[in-house]
Scaffold this active site. Structure first.
Site: not given
Ligand SMILES: *Cc1c(COP(=O)(O)O)cnc(C)c1O
Length: 385
Positions: A50, A102, A173, A198
């Protein structure tokens, strides 16, 4: 950063000239929960997974290097990363956030952060006066650029100057462009978030999230938090991410090339009313993108003429998958109204420009002729209706 980004996707400069792990080019998966100690008060540097795991650490070093950060934390999902980051705040703190975000981030704000006593002001950070929204208890500005899904572009450098002037944390982000096309820390941001699910993972096969920073003090707090709350990425998923990142550059280039062709093709279709792609010179964010990013990415949002046509497109596509998520090798089409942004209140969705006619494409790395051929067939059906 002396080396180019494609090289840094493959090699860590700090281990060059070493032949650790028998010289294995693929970093080993340290599938262990715990580590034996040589004696009392002694440690190999690893105590419990962890806290530390060599495979996760290798991945974190790669991502830190790609984002020009001093530290990166790998978490089980993008949402786990954002949730952990928000543990930096206290009840009563105020956060200015982009309104078009998001959907999962908005759900976190509405159903978890507010319960924890955080306050929010939502703005269109590409247009609105951010400084006017700052209150005595404001602690941070949280943005996406381009935004999900409406592709609004805001000027990171300008916003970072406002953040600096008022002592606020700027969080970006950077999921939509990945470190291959944009490095917010270089533009004055303090923290970068990624959904590693992604573009970084890139193969639609695993979930992951990252927090990257270049501030020692933030990194120390986050290291304490990840150890305490426990959402670190597993060794195997860390390995999948290391492997995915190896091809980040060629995937980003190919997906972007496909997106540019698809965006201009969509622009010419009778059924399509608006195309939101920041690589089109008429996009209001085009000039800022040219200045702050090295590319435009592969996300395209578009409006068709009717809701019925939007639903028919989703029903008819076969090669293009009707699925949530983005940034992978396969092209996906998403319906923000019932998928990614379903938990965003309808009036907020409509105010941001997400209507029942809005579709979002994440272009993959297929042959673009095949993607266009499929859409041509689908659109021809719509026009016959
Ligand atoms: C998908 C996404 C998230 C969340 O990510 P997860 O891996 O699905 O938890 C956050 N910000 C953006 C811009 C995203 O496309």
């Amino acid at each position: 950063m002396s080396r180019g980004i494609n090289t840094r996707c493959l090699h860590l400069e700090e281990t060059e000239g070493r032949f650790d792990n028998y010289g294995a080019l693929s970093y080993p998966i340290y599938q262990t929960a715990t580590y034996a100690h040589p004696g009392v008060g002694q440690s190999t540097g690893y105590d419990y997974s962890r806290l530390q795991n060599p495979t996760r650490e290798q991945l974190e070093k790669i991502v830190a290097s790609l984002e020009h950060g001093t530290d990166a934390l790998a978490l089980s999902t993008g949402m786990a990363a954002i949730t952990l980051l928000f543990e930096l705040f206290q009840p009563g703190d105020h956060i200015i956030s982009e309104a078009d975000l998001y959907g999962g981030s908005i759900r976190l704000y509405d159903h978890v952060s507010k319960k924890n006593g955080y306050e929010f002001t939502f703005l269109n950070c590409a247009k609105d006066d951010i400084e006017a929204a700052i209150q005595p208890n404001t602690k941070a500005i949280y943005i996406e650029t381009p935004t999900n899904p409406m592709m609004n572009v805001s000027d990171i450098r300008k916003i970072s100057e406002i953040a600096r002037k008022h002592g606020l944390l700027l969080i970006v982000d950077n999921t939509f462009l990945s470190p291959y096309f944009q490095n917010p820390l270089d533009l004055g941001a303090d923290v970068v978030i990624h959904s590693g699910t992604k573009f970084l993972g890139g193969h639609n096969d695993t979930l992951a999230g990252f927090i990257v920073t270049n501030k020692e003090e933030i990194s120390e707090k986050l290291r304490f938090l990840i150890k305490t709350t426990g959402a670190g990425l597993s060794p195997f998923d860390s390995w999948l991410l290391i492997r995915g990142i190896k091809t980040l550059g060629i995937r980003m280039e190919k997906a972007q090339k496909n997106a540019i062709e698809l965006a201009s093709w969509l622009n010419k279709q009778k059924t399509v009313k608006d195309v939101f792609y920041p690589g089109l010179p008429e996009h209001p964010g085009y000039a800022i993108m040219k200045k702050q990013a090295r590319g435009f990415g592969s996300m395209i949002t578009f409006n068709v003429d009717t809701k019925e046509h939007a639903l028919l497109i989703l029903k008819e596509v076969r090669l293009i998958k009707y699925a949530e998520s983005l940034g992978g090798t396969e092209t996906l089409i998403t319906y923000p109204t019932t998928q990614t942004h379903a938990d965003v209140p309808e009036e907020v969705r409509l105010k941001n420009g997400i209507t029942p006619c809005t579709l979002r494409l994440s272009t993959g790395i297929e042959d673009v002729e095949d993607l266009i051929a499929e859409l041509e067939t689908v659109f021809a059906k719509l026009e016959k209706e």
